[in-house]
Write a protein that holds these residues in place. Structure first.
Motif, PDB file in Angstrom:
ATOM      1  N   GLU A 287       4.553   8.698 -12.678  1.00 18.01           N
ATOM      2  CA  GLU A 287       3.401   9.352 -13.288  1.00 18.01           C
ATOM      3  C   GLU A 287       2.462   9.966 -12.257  1.00 18.01           C
ATOM      4  OE1 GLU A 287       1.395   6.779 -16.018  1.00 18.01           O
ATOM      5  OE2 GLU A 287       3.273   5.967 -16.752  1.00 18.01           O
ATOM      6  N   ARG A 288       2.625   9.639 -11.010  1.00 19.84           N
ATOM      7  CA  ARG A 288       1.700  10.053  -9.959  1.00 19.84           C
ATOM      8  C   ARG A 288       2.336  11.175  -9.148  1.00 19.84           C
ATOM      9  NH1 ARG A 288       0.637   5.066  -7.244  1.00 19.84           N
ATOM     10  NH2 ARG A 288       2.800   5.172  -6.678  1.00 19.84           N
ATOM     11  N   ASP A 289       1.598  12.276  -8.922  1.00 24.50           N
ATOM     12  CA  ASP A 289       2.128  13.362  -8.102  1.00 24.50           C
ATOM     13  C   ASP A 289       1.581  13.256  -6.678  1.00 24.50           C
ATOM     14  OD1 ASP A 289       3.517  15.571  -7.275  1.00 24.50           O
ATOM     15  OD2 ASP A 289       2.154  17.024  -8.182  1.00 24.50           O
ATOM     16  N   ASN A 290       1.814  12.096  -6.090  1.00 25.88           N
ATOM     17  CA  ASN A 290       1.563  11.889  -4.665  1.00 25.88           C
ATOM     18  C   ASN A 290       2.379  10.671  -4.239  1.00 25.88           C
ATOM     19  OD1 ASN A 290      -0.001   9.408  -4.858  1.00 25.88           O
ATOM     20  ND2 ASN A 290      -1.703  10.665  -5.579  1.00 25.88           N
TER      21      ASN A 290
ATOM     22  N   GLY B 193      -0.957  20.154  12.179  1.00 25.54           N
ATOM     23  CA  GLY B 193      -2.011  20.695  11.320  1.00 25.54           C
ATOM     24  C   GLY B 193      -1.857  22.187  11.093  1.00 25.54           C
ATOM     25  N   ALA B 194      -1.578  22.926  12.162  1.00 28.95           N
ATOM     26  CA  ALA B 194      -1.398  24.377  12.039  1.00 28.95           C
ATOM     27  C   ALA B 194      -0.200  24.700  11.155  1.00 28.95           C
ATOM     28  CB  ALA B 194      -1.235  25.004  13.421  1.00 28.95           C
ATOM     29  N   THR B 195       0.864  23.953  11.302  1.00 31.85           N
ATOM     30  CA  THR B 195       2.072  24.186  10.497  1.00 31.85           C
ATOM     31  C   THR B 195       1.799  23.901   9.028  1.00 31.85           C
ATOM     32  OG1 THR B 195       3.472  23.628  12.389  1.00 31.85           O
ATOM     33  CG2 THR B 195       4.506  23.535  10.218  1.00 31.85           C
ATOM     34  N   MET B 196       1.108  22.826   8.741  1.00 29.54           N
ATOM     35  CA  MET B 196       0.795  22.488   7.349  1.00 29.54           C
ATOM     36  C   MET B 196      -0.127  23.534   6.719  1.00 29.54           C
ATOM     37  SD  MET B 196       2.547  19.840   6.544  1.00 29.54           S
ATOM     38  CE  MET B 196       1.795  18.949   5.201  1.00 29.54           C
ATOM     39  N   ARG B 197      -1.106  23.998   7.484  1.00 27.86           N
ATOM     40  CA  ARG B 197      -1.998  25.040   6.953  1.00 27.86           C
ATOM     41  C   ARG B 197      -1.217  26.318   6.673  1.00 27.86           C
ATOM     42  NH1 ARG B 197      -5.338  22.505  10.443  1.00 27.86           N
ATOM     43  NH2 ARG B 197      -4.908  23.906  12.179  1.00 27.86           N
ATOM     44  N   ARG B 198      -0.329  26.704   7.597  1.00 28.79           N
ATOM     45  CA  ARG B 198       0.501  27.894   7.399  1.00 28.79           C
ATOM     46  C   ARG B 198       1.398  27.743   6.168  1.00 28.79           C
ATOM     47  NH1 ARG B 198       3.085  27.924  12.280  1.00 28.79           N
ATOM     48  NH2 ARG B 198       1.153  27.871  13.411  1.00 28.79           N
ATOM     49  N   ALA B 199       1.869  26.538   5.932  1.00 30.55           N
ATOM     50  CA  ALA B 199       2.748  26.286   4.783  1.00 30.55           C
ATOM     51  C   ALA B 199       1.977  26.220   3.475  1.00 30.55           C
ATOM     52  CB  ALA B 199       3.521  24.979   4.994  1.00 30.55           C
ATOM     53  N   GLY B 200       0.664  26.059   3.567  1.00 33.87           N
ATOM     54  CA  GLY B 200      -0.148  25.990   2.357  1.00 33.87           C
ATOM     55  C   GLY B 200       0.044  24.707   1.568  1.00 33.87           C
TER      56      GLY B 200
ATOM     57  N   PRO C  83      -0.928  20.418   1.438  1.00 38.69           N
ATOM     58  CA  PRO C  83      -1.950  19.502   1.967  1.00 38.69           C
ATOM     59  C   PRO C  83      -1.405  18.539   3.019  1.00 38.69           C
ATOM     60  CG  PRO C  83      -1.393  18.918  -0.285  1.00 38.69           C
ATOM     61  CD  PRO C  83      -0.644  20.176   0.032  1.00 38.69           C
ATOM     62  N   MET C  84      -2.298  18.157   3.931  1.00 34.71           N
ATOM     63  CA  MET C  84      -1.949  17.183   4.972  1.00 34.71           C
ATOM     64  C   MET C  84      -2.144  15.759   4.491  1.00 34.71           C
ATOM     65  SD  MET C  84      -3.404  18.870   8.444  1.00 34.71           S
ATOM     66  CE  MET C  84      -4.496  20.179   7.935  1.00 34.71           C
TER      67      MET C  84
ATOM     68  N   ARG D 156       5.428  22.003  -1.006  1.00 39.88           N
ATOM     69  CA  ARG D 156       6.780  22.371  -0.560  1.00 39.88           C
ATOM     70  C   ARG D 156       7.187  21.476   0.596  1.00 39.88           C
ATOM     71  NH1 ARG D 156       3.565  26.518   0.607  1.00 39.88           N
ATOM     72  NH2 ARG D 156       4.508  27.771  -1.026  1.00 39.88           N
ATOM     73  N   ILE D 157       8.476  21.471   0.855  1.00 37.34           N
ATOM     74  CA  ILE D 157       9.011  20.764   2.016  1.00 37.34           C
ATOM     75  C   ILE D 157       8.867  21.708   3.210  1.00 37.34           C
ATOM     76  CG2 ILE D 157      11.068  19.775   3.064  1.00 37.34           C
ATOM     77  CD1 ILE D 157      10.942  18.162   0.749  1.00 37.34           C
ATOM     78  N   VAL D 158       8.263  21.240   4.275  1.00 38.66           N
ATOM     79  CA  VAL D 158       8.098  22.043   5.478  1.00 38.66           C
ATOM     80  C   VAL D 158       9.195  21.636   6.456  1.00 38.66           C
ATOM     81  CG1 VAL D 158       6.518  22.697   7.328  1.00 38.66           C
ATOM     82  CG2 VAL D 158       5.610  22.109   5.065  1.00 38.66           C
TER      83      VAL D 158
END
Length: 156
Positions: free
Chosen positions: A5-8, A62-69, A71-72, A80-82
């Motif tokens: 039930e949880r999306d995290n 952090g830069a990669t996660m931001r580019r991927a859009g 959350p960290m 998405r899977i980075v």
């Protein structure tokens, strides 16, 4: 709330807190009962590259996660899977960076106390964070995550 039930990932605590609490306790213990990491020059020679490498790795993550859009924070839904940037080498580059920083800071400050707590930190991360994240990602992304998991190591 059940996992379905949880999306995290439902991690037990924020990873910076899991690392930061024992690190702070170790630094406090060092003030009360000094326990050097090793000879000061050796401790700094080992500590600085690990500390700076940990900071650089965290910045790259952090830069990669931001580019991927995506959350960290592991408490947020993953978009998405980075698989590029540091994720080509480690499924957990943030946690690898935090570990390097943690050990590096212990070296730079020449204290052994944080290292006493490191096994507990890593076990907590493995079972209270990473295992939960892996179950969540497998549930959410299925074969895409399973294939990525088969190609890339957990740490390094």
């Amino acid at each position: 709330m059940p996992d379905v039930e949880r999306d995290n990932a439902g991690v037990i605590a924020p990873p910076p807190l899991i690392f930061g609490g024992p690190l702070a306790l170790g630094l406090l213990l060092q003030r009360v009962w000094p326990a050097p990491f090793g000879p000061p020059r050796f401790a700094r020679l080992l500590g600085w590259p690990l500390l700076l490498g940990g900071l650089a790795g965290a910045g790259w993550f952090g830069a990669t996660m931001r580019r991927a859009g995506t959350p960290m924070e592991p408490t947020e839904p993953v978009v998405r899977i980075v698989t590029w940037g540091p994720f080509r080498y480690s499924r957990n580059p943030a946690y690898t960076s935090m570990t390097a920083f943690y050990v590096g800071l212990a070296g730079v400050l020449n204290t052994r106390w944080p290292l006493v707590f490191l096994p507990a930190v890593l076990l907590t991360m493995r079972f209270g964070v990473i295992a939960r994240e892996e179950r969540y990602l497998a549930r959410k992304f299925g074969a895409e995550y399973t294939d990525y998991r088969a190609r890339v190591r957990r740490w390094l």
